[in-house]
Design an enzyme around this catalytic site. Structure first.
Site, mmCIF file in Angstrom:
data_model
loop_
_atom_site.group_PDB
_atom_site.id
_atom_site.type_symbol
_atom_site.label_atom_id
_atom_site.label_comp_id
_atom_site.label_asym_id
_atom_site.label_seq_id
_atom_site.Cartn_x
_atom_site.Cartn_y
_atom_site.Cartn_z
ATOM 1 N N ASP A 52 33.885 21.621 89.065
ATOM 2 C CA ASP A 52 33.279 21.869 87.754
ATOM 3 C C ASP A 52 33.227 23.378 87.536
ATOM 4 O O ASP A 52 32.415 24.074 88.155
ATOM 5 C CB ASP A 52 31.879 21.249 87.711
ATOM 6 N N GLY A 95 32.120 26.171 85.424
ATOM 7 C CA GLY A 95 31.173 26.447 84.353
ATOM 8 C C GLY A 95 31.241 27.881 83.872
ATOM 9 O O GLY A 95 32.131 28.655 84.249
ATOM 10 N N SER A 114 28.854 30.218 84.423
ATOM 11 C CA SER A 114 28.252 31.178 85.348
ATOM 12 C C SER A 114 28.634 30.940 86.806
ATOM 13 O O SER A 114 28.500 31.843 87.628
ATOM 14 C CB SER A 114 26.724 31.159 85.221
ATOM 15 N N ARG A 115 29.127 29.747 87.127
ATOM 16 C CA ARG A 115 29.482 29.456 88.516
ATOM 17 C C ARG A 115 30.456 28.286 88.586
ATOM 18 O O ARG A 115 30.670 27.566 87.605
ATOM 19 C CB ARG A 115 28.233 29.150 89.349
ATOM 20 N N LYS A 163 31.149 24.791 90.710
ATOM 21 C CA LYS A 163 30.550 23.799 91.602
ATOM 22 C C LYS A 163 31.640 22.833 92.054
ATOM 23 O O LYS A 163 32.590 22.578 91.318
ATOM 24 C CB LYS A 163 29.435 23.033 90.889
ATOM 25 N N SER A 166 35.111 19.385 77.864
ATOM 26 C CA SER A 166 35.226 18.372 78.913
ATOM 27 C C SER A 166 33.905 18.137 79.625
ATOM 28 O O SER A 166 33.668 17.046 80.153
ATOM 29 C CB SER A 166 36.311 18.769 79.920
ATOM 30 N N ASP A 167 33.012 19.143 79.642
ATOM 31 C CA ASP A 167 31.709 18.939 80.270
ATOM 32 C C ASP A 167 30.888 17.921 79.482
ATOM 33 O O ASP A 167 30.252 17.029 80.060
ATOM 34 C CB ASP A 167 30.954 20.261 80.410
#
Length: 246
Positions: free
Chosen positions: A6, A8, A10-11, A13, A101-102
């Protein structure tokens, strides 16, 4: 075993496994994230399949694809929103690929947990809401600034630095706590209001799911919400599952 990623704002995962919940690891872009991914994934047995969802720059996806090729000589499946998925979800967008997609995967994840009408609230850089009826039809959604964006908007023209302190109190007693109280309470109250209005229009109730890094802060004390931090990964598994017979 799957390696699900995933990407994102900011990061990054990732989950290595074949179900949720499973252990989820993460790396911030503030770190040397490429090297951390290589070191972490180098220790994994070769995955059966690797899939990725991204709301960030294409360059990050390209870098991850190259890391995967170096480690296992495999390709990465990139999740793209579809009009219909496994007889479970029908997206309302005329161009479904334009839906993040999220958001798409979060709806799929929620549908794998519940076939009642539902609303899925994402709590990250932005606050997103998507509503789905009991037949899996996506009714639409909305997007608001998230906590950090709202905070930055209030502070961008402020001459002095205001250290933020998140507070559960309704009212603040200094600038920092006033901003905190306003954001902390106004954002979930606004989401609640929209869902209440939607329920009035539709004539039925919606189950309420929240996910994302700020879900617990914003909705953890609201009993009508089910906090599901792994919702996007649940949606990935639902997408990868064989279509159900109808």
């Amino acid at each position: 075993m799957y390696l699900l990623i995933d990407v994102g704002n900011s990061r990054i995962k990732w989950l290595y496994g074949n179900k949720v919940p499973s252990t989820i690891e993460a790396v911030s872009y503030k770190q040397d994230w490429q090297m951390k991914l290589i070191r972490a994934w180098h220790l994994l047995p070769e995955p059966e399949a690797i899939a990725l969802s991204s709301v960030n720059k294409a360059e990050i996806t390209t870098t991850i694809e190259e890391i995967v090729r170096q480690l296992w000589h495999k390709t990465v499946k990139i999740f793209v929103s579809q009009k219909q998925t496994n007889h479970t979800l029908t997206v309302v967008y005329q161009k479904p690929e334009k839906l993040g997609s999220d958001r798409y995967l979060a709806m799929l994840g929620a549908r794998s947990l519940c076939h009642d009408p539902l609303c899925v609230v994402g709590c990250g850089t932005a606050i997103t809401l998507d509503a789905v009826d009991g037949d899996g039809r996506h009714l639409g959604g909305f997007i608001l600034p998230g906590m950090r964006l709202a905070e930055n908007a209030l502070l961008q023209n402020t001459q002095k630095l205001v250290p933020m302190r998140w507070t559960p109190h309704l009212l603040g007693n200094d600038t920092a706590s006033c901003i905190s109280a306003g954001i902390h309470h106004a954002l979930p109250a606004g989401v609640d209001h929209i869902i209440d209005e939607l329920e009035g229009q539709c004539g039925y109730y919606f189950k309420r799911f929240a996910f994302g890094g700020d879900a617990q802060i914003l909705f953890g004390n609201r009993p009508t919400y089910r906090i599901e931090p792994d919702l996007i990964f649940g949606g990935m598994f639902a997408h990868l599952s064989p279509p159900k017979q109808v």
